[in-house]
Enzyme design. Structure first.
Site, PDB file in Angstrom:
ATOM      1  N   THR A 173       0.850  -1.188   0.000  1.00 24.52           N
ATOM      2  CA  THR A 173       0.000   0.000   0.000  1.00 24.52           C
ATOM      3  C   THR A 173       0.890   1.243   0.000  1.00 24.52           C
ATOM      4  OG1 THR A 173      -1.824  -1.058   1.165  1.00 24.52           O
ATOM      5  CG2 THR A 173      -1.549   1.288   1.575  1.00 24.52           C
ATOM      6  N   ARG A 201     -14.156  -6.706  -0.310  1.00 18.09           N
ATOM      7  CA  ARG A 201     -13.435  -6.522   0.966  1.00 18.09           C
ATOM      8  C   ARG A 201     -12.718  -5.167   0.943  1.00 18.09           C
ATOM      9  NH1 ARG A 201      -7.876  -5.348   2.373  1.00 18.09           N
ATOM     10  NH2 ARG A 201      -7.594  -5.959   4.530  1.00 18.09           N
ATOM     11  N   VAL A 202     -12.891  -4.408   2.007  1.00 14.05           N
ATOM     12  CA  VAL A 202     -12.218  -3.115   2.128  1.00 14.05           C
ATOM     13  C   VAL A 202     -11.445  -3.103   3.433  1.00 14.05           C
ATOM     14  CG1 VAL A 202     -12.553  -0.626   2.311  1.00 14.05           C
ATOM     15  CG2 VAL A 202     -14.027  -1.957   0.793  1.00 14.05           C
ATOM     16  N   GLY A 203     -10.174  -2.723   3.365  1.00 12.26           N
ATOM     17  CA  GLY A 203      -9.345  -2.654   4.562  1.00 12.26           C
ATOM     18  C   GLY A 203      -9.366  -1.263   5.173  1.00 12.26           C
ATOM     19  N   ASP A 204      -8.302  -0.947   5.870  1.00 13.25           N
ATOM     20  CA  ASP A 204      -8.231   0.339   6.571  1.00 13.25           C
ATOM     21  C   ASP A 204      -7.918   1.516   5.647  1.00 13.25           C
ATOM     22  OD1 ASP A 204      -5.688  -1.114   6.292  1.00 13.25           O
ATOM     23  OD2 ASP A 204      -4.830   0.745   7.049  1.00 13.25           O
ATOM     24  N   THR A 224      -0.360   1.631   7.079  1.00 14.58           N
ATOM     25  CA  THR A 224      -0.311   0.453   6.201  1.00 14.58           C
ATOM     26  C   THR A 224      -0.206  -0.792   7.074  1.00 14.58           C
ATOM     27  OG1 THR A 224       1.050  -0.742   4.586  1.00 14.58           O
ATOM     28  CG2 THR A 224       2.195   0.845   5.977  1.00 14.58           C
ATOM     29  N   GLY A 225      -0.668  -1.913   6.547  1.00 14.74           N
ATOM     30  CA  GLY A 225      -0.586  -3.155   7.311  1.00 14.74           C
ATOM     31  C   GLY A 225      -1.898  -3.918   7.265  1.00 14.74           C
ATOM     32  N   GLY A 227      -5.303  -4.559   7.549  1.00 13.80           N
ATOM     33  CA  GLY A 227      -6.461  -3.671   7.663  1.00 13.80           C
ATOM     34  C   GLY A 227      -7.452  -4.060   8.741  1.00 13.80           C
TER      35      GLY A 227
END
Ligand code: ASP
Length: 306
Positions: A173, A201-204, A224-225, A227
């Site tokens: 990211t 799917r949506v992360g942070d 980053t990382g 989520g």
């Protein structure tokens, strides 16, 4: 108000960057940092600087954002991005969008609109309506990611979360934070998310407070990382709040420690309203680059993985 200092920090993701890819990640961050710096040095805004830096990274094919992003389980590139202006707390996010090579610019259009978040097909339509570049979804797929996806698909029990965040710690990211000569801060984060993620799917990364935050009263943060672990500790806002009392380096380290509660891996970058910087990660490596011009300390440049 005119200031004497200006800062940009960019990251290219916190994870176990393979040795043979480290130079490319470092150079890619450096180039993006220089692009953002050029904007700031010409008297441009922090918002323009972070968008400009991320556009370059989205185009590079090096990172997991824009072109060359990892593929979801359907074999499609699905992108998330967010941007925030610390001047007026204006926000814009897009998620699960396809066929948009520069989701950070689409997020910027959302920021400039009456909306805060636009997702999926609606986000692609929003791009059309606001004149943001579109492309065939297939154009965003690199040979490397297509190969990785084929390999994953042939594995008997594909579990994207374990492979992605268990073994690697995160992905590539991209994110940027900046302080301009007017004293305004901004943050932006852009990602293709985790390889083989389920569609939708949506992360942070596009989530305000988790993947990014910017407030002139404190500073700007991009994360980053993993989520699913970053979201519950609202990592970016946690770090930003801590900057009201702490040096940004102490703030990012303390904020990162909150990931321990949820056994999370990741990293973050920050700049505070005074132009001081923080960079921290608990993964094996994180790619980043920063440049700062300061009356007292002169020009500062630093980059990693170190
Ligand atoms: N935070 C991103 C996500 O969970 C992954 C990353 O930072 O590489 O989608």
């Amino acid at each position: 108000m005119s200031r004497s200092s200006s800062v940009i920090v960019v990251h290219g993701g916190a994870f176990d960057i393979p040795r043979e890819e480290r130079d490319a990640h470092r150079d890619g961050c450096h180039e993006a940092m220089e692009a953002g710096w050029t904007v700031l040095a010409a008297g441009g805004s922090a918002l323009d600087a972070v968008e400009g830096a991320l556009r370059l990274m989205e185009d590079s094919g090096i990172f997991g954002a824009g072109r060359g992003s990892s593929l979801n389980e359907d074999g499609t590139v699905e992108l998330d991005a967010g941007i925030m202006d610390g001047t007026d707390l204006a926000v814009g996010s897009v998620a699960a969008v396809q066929g948009v090579p520069h989701p950070v610019t689409l997020a910027r259009r959302v920021l400039e609109s009456e909306f805060a978040v636009v997702v999926g097909h609606g986000a692609a339509r929003f791009a059309e309506r606001t004149g943001v570049e579109r492309c065939d979804s297939a154009e965003l797929i690199s040979d490397r990611e297509r190969r990785r996806w084929e390999e994953r698909r042939s594995q008997p029990d594909p579990d994207w979360a374990v492979t992605m965040f268990g073994a690697r710690g995160g992905g590539d990211t991209v994110g940027a934070v900046a302080l301009d000569f007017r004293g305004n801060v901004a943050a932006a984060t852009s990602t293709g998310g985790a390889p083989f993620k389920p569609s939708g799917r949506v992360g942070d990364s596009p989530l305000i407070g988790a993947g990014l935050y910017a407030d002139n009263a404190t500073g700007a943060v991009s994360t980053t990382g993993h989520g699913e672990r970053i979201i519950p500790v609202v990592l970016a806002k946690t770090a930003a709040d801590m900057m009201s009392a702490l040096h940004p380096q102490a703030a990012v380290e303390r904020a990162l420690a909150t990931l321990g509660r949820v056994d999370g891996l990741g990293g973050l970058i920050a700049v505070d309203r005074h132009g001081r910087v923080g960079v921290a990660w608990n993964t094996p490596t994180m790619a980043f680059a920063l440049r700062s011009s300061d009356e007292a300390s002169g020009r500062v440049e630093r980059s990693g993985p170190a």
